[in-house]
Motif scaffolding. Sequence first.
Motif, PDB file in Angstrom:
ATOM      1  N   ARG A   1       0.806  -1.230   0.000  1.00  0.00           N
ATOM      2  CA  ARG A   1       0.000   0.000   0.000  1.00  0.00           C
ATOM      3  C   ARG A   1       0.834   1.273   0.000  1.00  0.00           C
ATOM      4  O   ARG A   1       0.620   2.137  -0.842  1.00  0.00           O
ATOM      5  CB  ARG A   1      -0.976  -0.005   1.166  1.00  0.00           C
ATOM      6  CG  ARG A   1      -2.149  -0.903   0.920  1.00  0.00           C
ATOM      7  CD  ARG A   1      -3.185  -0.776   2.002  1.00  0.00           C
ATOM      8  NE  ARG A   1      -4.274  -1.679   1.691  1.00  0.00           N
ATOM      9  CZ  ARG A   1      -4.861  -2.444   2.564  1.00  0.00           C
ATOM     10  NH1 ARG A   1      -4.514  -2.406   3.828  1.00  0.00           N
ATOM     11  NH2 ARG A   1      -5.840  -3.241   2.193  1.00  0.00           N
TER      12      ARG A   1
ATOM     13  N   HIS B   1      -7.235  -0.937  -5.214  1.00  0.00           N
ATOM     14  CA  HIS B   1      -8.657  -1.289  -5.219  1.00  0.00           C
ATOM     15  C   HIS B   1      -8.844  -2.743  -4.791  1.00  0.00           C
ATOM     16  O   HIS B   1      -9.746  -3.062  -4.010  1.00  0.00           O
ATOM     17  CB  HIS B   1      -9.255  -1.048  -6.610  1.00  0.00           C
ATOM     18  CG  HIS B   1     -10.718  -1.268  -6.665  1.00  0.00           C
ATOM     19  ND1 HIS B   1     -11.273  -2.469  -7.017  1.00  0.00           N
ATOM     20  CD2 HIS B   1     -11.763  -0.436  -6.387  1.00  0.00           C
ATOM     21  CE1 HIS B   1     -12.589  -2.379  -6.966  1.00  0.00           C
ATOM     22  NE2 HIS B   1     -12.912  -1.158  -6.592  1.00  0.00           N
ATOM     23  N   SER B   2      -7.980  -3.633  -5.280  1.00  0.00           N
ATOM     24  CA  SER B   2      -8.095  -5.056  -4.918  1.00  0.00           C
ATOM     25  C   SER B   2      -7.807  -5.284  -3.438  1.00  0.00           C
ATOM     26  O   SER B   2      -8.189  -6.306  -2.888  1.00  0.00           O
ATOM     27  CB  SER B   2      -7.164  -5.906  -5.785  1.00  0.00           C
ATOM     28  OG  SER B   2      -5.817  -5.715  -5.402  1.00  0.00           O
ATOM     29  N   GLN B   3      -7.149  -4.326  -2.802  1.00  0.00           N
ATOM     30  CA  GLN B   3      -6.860  -4.424  -1.370  1.00  0.00           C
ATOM     31  C   GLN B   3      -7.915  -3.702  -0.537  1.00  0.00           C
ATOM     32  O   GLN B   3      -7.704  -3.437   0.636  1.00  0.00           O
ATOM     33  CB  GLN B   3      -5.479  -3.864  -1.070  1.00  0.00           C
ATOM     34  CG  GLN B   3      -4.373  -4.690  -1.668  1.00  0.00           C
ATOM     35  CD  GLN B   3      -3.011  -4.095  -1.381  1.00  0.00           C
ATOM     36  OE1 GLN B   3      -2.849  -3.236  -0.530  1.00  0.00           O
ATOM     37  NE2 GLN B   3      -2.009  -4.550  -2.104  1.00  0.00           N
ATOM     38  N   GLY B   4      -9.033  -3.346  -1.159  1.00  0.00           N
ATOM     39  CA  GLY B   4     -10.134  -2.763  -0.422  1.00  0.00           C
ATOM     40  C   GLY B   4     -10.198  -1.249  -0.430  1.00  0.00           C
ATOM     41  O   GLY B   4     -11.018  -0.663   0.269  1.00  0.00           O
ATOM     42  N   GLU B   5      -9.362  -0.597  -1.202  1.00  0.00           N
ATOM     43  CA  GLU B   5      -9.389   0.865  -1.266  1.00  0.00           C
ATOM     44  C   GLU B   5     -10.172   1.286  -2.512  1.00  0.00           C
ATOM     45  O   GLU B   5      -9.596   1.610  -3.550  1.00  0.00           O
ATOM     46  CB  GLU B   5      -7.969   1.428  -1.274  1.00  0.00           C
ATOM     47  CG  GLU B   5      -7.234   1.135   0.025  1.00  0.00           C
ATOM     48  CD  GLU B   5      -5.957   1.925   0.185  1.00  0.00           C
ATOM     49  OE1 GLU B   5      -5.851   3.030  -0.382  1.00  0.00           O
ATOM     50  OE2 GLU B   5      -5.072   1.420   0.881  1.00  0.00           O
ATOM     51  N   ALA B   6     -11.493   1.285  -2.375  1.00  0.00           N
ATOM     52  CA  ALA B   6     -12.380   1.569  -3.513  1.00  0.00           C
ATOM     53  C   ALA B   6     -12.126   2.926  -4.134  1.00  0.00           C
ATOM     54  O   ALA B   6     -12.288   3.110  -5.342  1.00  0.00           O
ATOM     55  CB  ALA B   6     -13.830   1.445  -3.070  1.00  0.00           C
ATOM     56  N   GLU B   7     -11.705   3.899  -3.334  1.00  0.00           N
ATOM     57  CA  GLU B   7     -11.486   5.259  -3.852  1.00  0.00           C
ATOM     58  C   GLU B   7     -10.250   5.360  -4.750  1.00  0.00           C
ATOM     59  O   GLU B   7     -10.061   6.368  -5.430  1.00  0.00           O
ATOM     60  CB  GLU B   7     -11.381   6.266  -2.688  1.00  0.00           C
ATOM     61  CG  GLU B   7     -10.108   6.177  -1.870  1.00  0.00           C
ATOM     62  CD  GLU B   7     -10.050   5.043  -0.848  1.00  0.00           C
ATOM     63  OE1 GLU B   7      -9.000   4.897  -0.209  1.00  0.00           O
ATOM     64  OE2 GLU B   7     -11.036   4.300  -0.694  1.00  0.00           O
TER      65      GLU B   7
END
Length: 168
Positions: free
Chosen positions: A131, A154-160
């Motif tokens: 990250r 994004h694949s690690q959960g950071e949609a923004e």
Amino acid sequence: MNDAINELGQQLSSEDPYERESSALELAELEEPQAAPFLVRALEDEEEAVRRWGAYGLAKLGLQEHAPALRRALEADPAPSVRVQPAFGLARMGERGALEKLLTFLGGPTLSVRRDAAEVLFSHPEPARLRPLLKPLLAARGERARAWAAAGLHSQGEAEALGKRRET
């Protein structure tokens, strides 16, 4: 030594580049330490694809004893498609700077290099380490690196992350 490994290793001396490539690929996929001497030899082949599979196989083995061969390939091989593999192997071994080197391949000259870099980065066993390395790439000059960084975040959960990539 295993007869099958020895036979595949002998095929690395073939005049047929396709046969050498196939042998290097099969040796790499075995993930067998006995194949390592042949994979090291594959790093010296004139064909890029053979060198790539040799580096890939050593990277997958992840044995510290192969770090010098991987470092040489990372520093000296003229082909980015080959260099991304030793960077992956050295990163798996915990070598400082190898992850950062892998990040440079996200902006590589071909889709296959960029895809290989992303694939190995996103398979890293400690995604949290990625990250802080990926976030600065969201503001990189190169659209390709920004896109891969956004996808990884994004694949690690950071949609923004996908939206931030588009803001640049």
